[in-house]
Enzyme design. Structure first.
Site, PDB file in Angstrom:
ATOM      1  N   ASP A  95     -13.796   3.270  -8.979  1.00 50.92           N
ATOM      2  CA  ASP A  95     -14.486   2.162  -9.564  1.00 50.92           C
ATOM      3  C   ASP A  95     -15.090   2.935 -10.993  1.00 50.92           C
ATOM      4  O   ASP A  95     -15.147   3.281 -11.425  1.00 50.92           O
ATOM      5  CB  ASP A  95     -15.687   1.832  -9.584  1.00 50.92           C
ATOM      6  CG  ASP A  95     -15.953   0.504  -9.813  1.00 50.92           C
ATOM      7  OD1 ASP A  95     -15.724   0.025 -11.171  1.00 50.92           O
ATOM      8  OD2 ASP A  95     -16.701  -0.239  -9.787  1.00 50.92           O
ATOM      9  N   ASP A 106     -13.868  -2.767 -16.844  1.00 52.46           N
ATOM     10  CA  ASP A 106     -13.536  -2.594 -15.607  1.00 52.46           C
ATOM     11  C   ASP A 106     -13.215  -3.171 -14.370  1.00 52.46           C
ATOM     12  O   ASP A 106     -12.982  -3.868 -13.920  1.00 52.46           O
ATOM     13  CB  ASP A 106     -15.313  -3.200 -15.246  1.00 52.46           C
ATOM     14  CG  ASP A 106     -16.594  -3.022 -13.847  1.00 52.46           C
ATOM     15  OD1 ASP A 106     -15.979  -2.227 -13.349  1.00 52.46           O
ATOM     16  OD2 ASP A 106     -17.461  -3.513 -13.463  1.00 52.46           O
ATOM     17  N   HIS A 175     -19.206 -10.438 -11.809  1.00 48.00           N
ATOM     18  CA  HIS A 175     -20.258 -10.163 -13.152  1.00 48.00           C
ATOM     19  C   HIS A 175     -19.428 -10.297 -14.353  1.00 48.00           C
ATOM     20  O   HIS A 175     -18.685 -10.217 -14.930  1.00 48.00           O
ATOM     21  CB  HIS A 175     -21.437  -9.215 -13.053  1.00 48.00           C
ATOM     22  CG  HIS A 175     -20.600  -7.562 -12.832  1.00 48.00           C
ATOM     23  ND1 HIS A 175     -20.378  -7.068 -14.558  1.00 48.00           N
ATOM     24  CD2 HIS A 175     -20.075  -6.918 -11.869  1.00 48.00           C
ATOM     25  CE1 HIS A 175     -20.020  -6.113 -14.227  1.00 48.00           C
ATOM     26  NE2 HIS A 175     -19.261  -5.867 -13.074  1.00 48.00           N
ATOM     27  N   HIS A 183     -23.823  -4.947 -16.072  1.00 46.61           N
ATOM     28  CA  HIS A 183     -23.305  -6.700 -16.353  1.00 46.61           C
ATOM     29  C   HIS A 183     -24.214  -7.246 -17.066  1.00 46.61           C
ATOM     30  O   HIS A 183     -25.715  -7.860 -17.278  1.00 46.61           O
ATOM     31  CB  HIS A 183     -24.565  -6.070 -14.746  1.00 46.61           C
ATOM     32  CG  HIS A 183     -23.820  -5.498 -13.898  1.00 46.61           C
ATOM     33  ND1 HIS A 183     -23.982  -6.284 -12.757  1.00 46.61           N
ATOM     34  CD2 HIS A 183     -23.436  -4.284 -13.820  1.00 46.61           C
ATOM     35  CE1 HIS A 183     -23.247  -5.806 -12.007  1.00 46.61           C
ATOM     36  NE2 HIS A 183     -22.852  -4.434 -12.419  1.00 46.61           N
ATOM     37  N   GLU A 208     -14.602  -8.598  -9.471  1.00 52.99           N
ATOM     38  CA  GLU A 208     -14.810  -7.810  -8.168  1.00 52.99           C
ATOM     39  C   GLU A 208     -15.434  -8.194  -6.581  1.00 52.99           C
ATOM     40  O   GLU A 208     -16.377  -9.076  -6.611  1.00 52.99           O
ATOM     41  CB  GLU A 208     -15.288  -6.229  -8.111  1.00 52.99           C
ATOM     42  CG  GLU A 208     -17.026  -6.985  -8.519  1.00 52.99           C
ATOM     43  CD  GLU A 208     -17.475  -5.416  -8.890  1.00 52.99           C
ATOM     44  OE1 GLU A 208     -16.988  -4.570  -8.194  1.00 52.99           O
ATOM     45  OE2 GLU A 208     -18.574  -5.133  -9.707  1.00 52.99           O
ATOM     46  N   GLU A 303     -10.574  -4.561  -7.919  1.00 61.69           N
ATOM     47  CA  GLU A 303     -11.725  -5.055  -9.304  1.00 61.69           C
ATOM     48  C   GLU A 303     -11.245  -5.275 -10.332  1.00 61.69           C
ATOM     49  O   GLU A 303     -10.517  -4.072 -10.780  1.00 61.69           O
ATOM     50  CB  GLU A 303     -13.246  -3.988  -9.548  1.00 61.69           C
ATOM     51  CG  GLU A 303     -13.816  -5.033 -11.217  1.00 61.69           C
ATOM     52  CD  GLU A 303     -15.744  -3.888 -11.171  1.00 61.69           C
ATOM     53  OE1 GLU A 303     -16.294  -5.038 -11.832  1.00 61.69           O
ATOM     54  OE2 GLU A 303     -14.757  -2.773 -10.684  1.00 61.69           O
TER      55      GLU A 303
END
Length: 322
Positions: A95, A106, A175, A183, A208, A303
């Site tokens: 990640d 992300d 998110h 977040h 994700e 993700e």
């Protein structure tokens, strides 16, 4: 504060995403069983820093590289002195975060070196693709979770002659992402729920998904590596001089971006644990322990970061690989 031109925002995220694509291509080539986890993390992060032309809080690593193994789904990165080594049979979630002017890309994928869990990876990749495909302006978050769940649960994995269902991890989520804030306040759960909140024009989201051969639920477990200064941190008078100076260093180096103990050492901090624990206990810094399913279970993650532009949805982190 004047609103930033959306095109500027989009271009910053796109630049972060381009770095992400290049770094993960390199990561797929160099990550091999037998390597120390700490060398894998350093290899990825040095790649990000070089390609994004790291510059203080203007551009750099978006958050600590997650290298969670097996039953651990998220929030593990090696701490200084970690001697663990990647094994042949491990299922590794990679990640990676990259930011340009606080706009964070992300995106994550899962690596295995043994074909046993290929179906698990396939299930989770398909669930993420479903989430990405069904996401959009005015889509309700609870319904989106239902589509993700349906896709994930249509798969099973055979391990040692036993057929196991793939379960979405019910207490993990995608998110929304805000400026310098990973977040952003809206959550995309991986199971159907009654959250009527809608996705809105101009927002961007990390879609994700996590699948597990275990119970489909994670708990906090193991030594903490991930931290972030809370966006709404209270102004507490700090009596510990060491805590004051550590907070100064955190503000200067990371702001509200997440970081790990390795990054503190890189910033020149040493003997910081007492001060760090004090900042956590005062509610100024949030700690994020590793999130794990039951031992013996395997977990996978895929993700993408998506932009909900007025005219179209842009899957900014999409690449040839996933």
């Amino acid at each position: 504060m004047a609103m930033e031109d959306p095109e500027v925002t989009y271009n910053n995220i796109r630049r972060a995403a381009e770095v992400h694509r290049q770094v993960r291509k390199y990561a797929r080539k160099f990550i091999r069983p037998g390597m120390r986890m700490i060398d894998i993390a350093d290899g990825i992060e040095n790649g990000v820093r070089a390609l994004v032309e790291e510059d203080g809080l203007d551009s750099g690593v978006g958050f600590p590289t997650g290298l969670s193994l097996n039953h651990c789904a998220a929030h593990y990165t090696p701490n200084p002195g970690d001697t663990s080594v990647l094994g042949e049979k491990d299922v590794l979630k990679v990640d990676i975060g990259v930011h340009v002017k606080g706009r964070i890309c992300d995106s994550a994928f899962t690596l295995t070196f043994d074909p046993t869990y290929e179906k698990l990876l396939e299930a989770v990749k398909a669930a993420t693709d479903t989430g990405v495909r069904e996401a959009g302006i005015d889509v309700r978050l609870g319904e989106l979770g239902g589509y993700i769940q349906e896709t994930m649960e249509s798969y099973e994995v055979e391990v040692n002659g036993k057929v196991l269902p793939v379960k979405p991890i019910e207490n993990l989520s995608g998110h929304s992402i805000n400026l310098y804030q990973i977040h952003g306040g809206k959550s995309v759960l991986l199971v159907k729920n009654d959250d009527d909140t809608k996705m809105e024009e101009g927002e961007y989201f990390a879609i994700e998904t996590f699948g597990s051969t275990g119970r489909g639920k994670v708990m906090e477990q193991g030594e903490v590596s991930h931290y972030a200064r809370r966006v709404d941190a209270p102004h507490v008078p700090l009596r510990l001089t060491s805590a004051k100076s550590l907070l100064k260093s955190i503000n200067k180096n990371f702001g509200t971006l997440p970081w790990c103990r390795r990054y503190l050492e890189r910033a020149g901090e040493s003997k910081y644990l007492l001060a760090l624990n004090h900042l956590v206990s005062q509610g100024i810094v949030q700690d994020y322990p590793p999130l794990c399913d039951v031992r013996g279970a395997m977990t996978a993650q895929f993700e993408h970061t998506i932009l909900l532009r007025p005219t179209r949805k842009e899957i900014v982190s999409r690449g040839d690989d996933y």
